[in-house]
Design an enzyme around this catalytic site. Structure first.
Site, PDB file in Angstrom:
ATOM      1  N   TYR B  38     -30.467   1.860  22.651  1.00 45.17           N
ATOM      2  CA  TYR B  38     -30.786   1.034  23.753  1.00 45.17           C
ATOM      3  C   TYR B  38     -31.005   2.111  25.184  1.00 45.17           C
ATOM      4  O   TYR B  38     -31.439   1.660  25.869  1.00 45.17           O
ATOM      5  CB  TYR B  38     -29.826   0.125  24.147  1.00 45.17           C
ATOM      6  CG  TYR B  38     -29.682  -1.170  23.221  1.00 45.17           C
ATOM      7  CD1 TYR B  38     -30.621  -1.431  22.219  1.00 45.17           C
ATOM      8  CD2 TYR B  38     -28.436  -2.084  23.435  1.00 45.17           C
ATOM      9  CE1 TYR B  38     -30.706  -2.605  21.648  1.00 45.17           C
ATOM     10  CE2 TYR B  38     -28.781  -3.212  22.816  1.00 45.17           C
ATOM     11  CZ  TYR B  38     -29.585  -3.441  22.050  1.00 45.17           C
ATOM     12  OH  TYR B  38     -29.634  -4.660  21.163  1.00 45.17           O
ATOM     13  N   GLY B  39     -30.009   3.295  24.758  1.00 47.49           N
ATOM     14  CA  GLY B  39     -30.040   4.225  25.998  1.00 47.49           C
ATOM     15  C   GLY B  39     -31.186   4.731  26.646  1.00 47.49           C
ATOM     16  O   GLY B  39     -31.039   5.324  27.748  1.00 47.49           O
ATOM     17  N   CYS B  69     -21.124  -1.709  23.993  1.00 44.29           N
ATOM     18  CA  CYS B  69     -22.420  -0.608  24.351  1.00 44.29           C
ATOM     19  C   CYS B  69     -22.188  -0.349  25.693  1.00 44.29           C
ATOM     20  O   CYS B  69     -22.371  -1.151  26.605  1.00 44.29           O
ATOM     21  CB  CYS B  69     -23.531  -1.360  23.979  1.00 44.29           C
ATOM     22  SG  CYS B  69     -25.041  -0.424  24.437  1.00 44.29           S
ATOM     23  N   THR B  71     -24.570   1.148  27.659  1.00 46.51           N
ATOM     24  CA  THR B  71     -26.107   0.821  28.155  1.00 46.51           C
ATOM     25  C   THR B  71     -25.844  -0.831  28.593  1.00 46.51           C
ATOM     26  O   THR B  71     -26.192  -0.910  29.693  1.00 46.51           O
ATOM     27  CB  THR B  71     -27.127   1.182  27.384  1.00 46.51           C
ATOM     28  OG1 THR B  71     -26.863   2.575  26.698  1.00 46.51           O
ATOM     29  CG2 THR B  71     -28.073   1.001  28.008  1.00 46.51           C
ATOM     30  N   CYS B 181     -20.210   6.672  26.358  1.00 44.07           N
ATOM     31  CA  CYS B 181     -21.350   5.948  25.311  1.00 44.07           C
ATOM     32  C   CYS B 181     -20.077   6.090  24.032  1.00 44.07           C
ATOM     33  O   CYS B 181     -19.362   6.868  23.906  1.00 44.07           O
ATOM     34  CB  CYS B 181     -22.193   7.002  24.920  1.00 44.07           C
ATOM     35  SG  CYS B 181     -23.228   6.868  23.431  1.00 44.07           S
ATOM     36  N   THR B 182     -20.250   4.890  23.362  1.00 51.23           N
ATOM     37  CA  THR B 182     -19.394   4.679  22.123  1.00 51.23           C
ATOM     38  C   THR B 182     -19.334   5.760  21.026  1.00 51.23           C
ATOM     39  O   THR B 182     -18.512   5.611  20.326  1.00 51.23           O
ATOM     40  CB  THR B 182     -19.629   3.168  21.711  1.00 51.23           C
ATOM     41  OG1 THR B 182     -20.776   2.700  21.829  1.00 51.23           O
ATOM     42  CG2 THR B 182     -18.620   2.219  22.356  1.00 51.23           C
TER      43      THR B 182
END
Lengths: 262, 262
Positions: B38-39, B69, B71, B181-182
């Protein structure tokens, strides 16, 4: 009207080649930027997306479909051709395979590409059927797409990672290397250096454009009066400023991107 | 039942933390592997996907939604909360922000994350509202996700790229660094080394798990007899052998992945 699609913007390298060869024909491009990349995803998911992309281009009036994505070309062609029987399809695997077979002397051919392309085994099958003596040495190179999309075309990190991916292919003595992803032509120079100057590089964008141009000029001859250059029409499923930068990088010119949700 | 979703498999780091803290509660996870990452995509597209993911988890019976997430947490929360008004939502930005504010001495806080997270400006806004003296130094680090997904957790290339991304933050004298960010907790050691030992790292997976565990134990107290550890239920929108390997990497255990098309 020629329809071209790719998982993202890499396929614009094919559009660039087509514009150089047959600028008088109208091109419509679709880049699936909302779901990019395809190369890490399953053949089933890639096929589903390819069907949707083709349908979009046909609805827009495309009469010929050029699959400018190596991952789709490796996994989805039978289903695409079966679903849209009357449409002439072109893809990037067959012309690259033919060119490699023609160029190799030692019959040791290298292939780098996305994981899904390499794991599809399509090149291995094609070469085996054509000449069982040909040895295909493969290595998935999944980090090259993100590096190219970052614009790190000639950074030390990119050079180092390219060398790492090519090492096992060099050890096996390849004399021909297929750039199995439409992104790779952008770092052709680095790949050429790291592969060594005796290794011939196959650029799928060039090879498919030759085939398409020949077919188009034969099947849809234009009257002299119609020979006017138009702008290609570019569609994407997601639009960010980085996608706009990328499009320019691949196409080597500025063009408006239109957004559509599939 | 706790629903957790992420663009892909990185959010399993949150599931791991939840399992360590509240193993008796049922967890259902959705990873959107068919559309990951998604980023690199627009806030509009990310919001659309987040709505679909939430709907899927609610249909499966989730009573609480954890957005694992960064993002999505940076771009889609107002729309998610507005659309599903009765559902308690947790996200990874707020707890990371709070922790950083608590830990910083010099009031210079670093943030690395995807391009969309960094460009959303959410951290900058939160810190500015809480304490205008706090300086936030940001750098998008888009290559870390593909490097981690390749399993290159401690390769020289990864170490080199991490150093490159952190350099501008070090120069500005950060004393706290948010891993935005995970995926990043998987290379926490490398990030810690390159950031320097005086820089405190904030792991959003840990921080959100603390908040969720507290809320869950208060809102849904379990009778002693019900305290039986169950297995989390993991759903993905695309399944490949590499995604299976990744899931194991993030979760540190083997679990069956179920596939669903959204």
């Amino acid at each position: 009207m020629i329809g071209v699609f790719d998982s993202g913007l890499g396929g614009l390298t094919v559009v660039r080649e087509l514009l150089a060869k047959i600028p008088q024909y109208k091109i419509i491009y679709f880049g699936d930027t909302a779901r990019t990349p395809y190369g890490t995803k399953s053949a089933e998911t890639v096929t589903k997306y390819a069907l949707e992309n083709t349908r979009f281009l046909l609805e827009k009036g495309a009469q010929v479909i050029v699959v400018a994505c190596h991952t789709v070309s490796s996994t989805a062609m039978p289903v695409l051709k079966e679903t849209f029987r009357k449409i002439p399809f072109f893809e990037v695997v067959t012309p690259s395979f033919k060119k490699a077979l023609q160029l190799t002397r030692k019959k040791i051919i290298g292939l780098i590409g996305t994981r899904t392309t390499v794991e599809s085994g399509i090149y291995q099958r094609l070469f085996h059927e054509a000449d069982p003596e040909v040895k295909v040495v493969v290595n998935p190179a999944p980090l090259l797409v993100p590096l190219i999309e970052e614009g790190w075309l000639n950074k030390p990190e990119t050079r180092r990672i390219v060398r790492k991916y090519l090492m096992p292919l060099k050890i096996k003595g390849i004399d021909t290397l297929i750039l199995g992803c439409t992104h790779y032509p952008l770092i052709k120079k680095v790949i050429g250096e790291k592969a060594g100057k005796r290794v011939k590089l196959i650029d799928p964008s060039e090879e498919v454009a030759i085939e398409v141009a020949e077919f188009i000029e034969k099947s849809f001859p234009l009257k002299e009066s119609l020979k006017v250059n138009g702008e290609p029409e570019i569609w994407v499923s997601d639009l960010t400023s980085n996608f706009e930068k990328l499009a320019q990088l691949f196409l080597k010119r500025r063009l408006r991107l239109n957004k559509v949700s599939l």
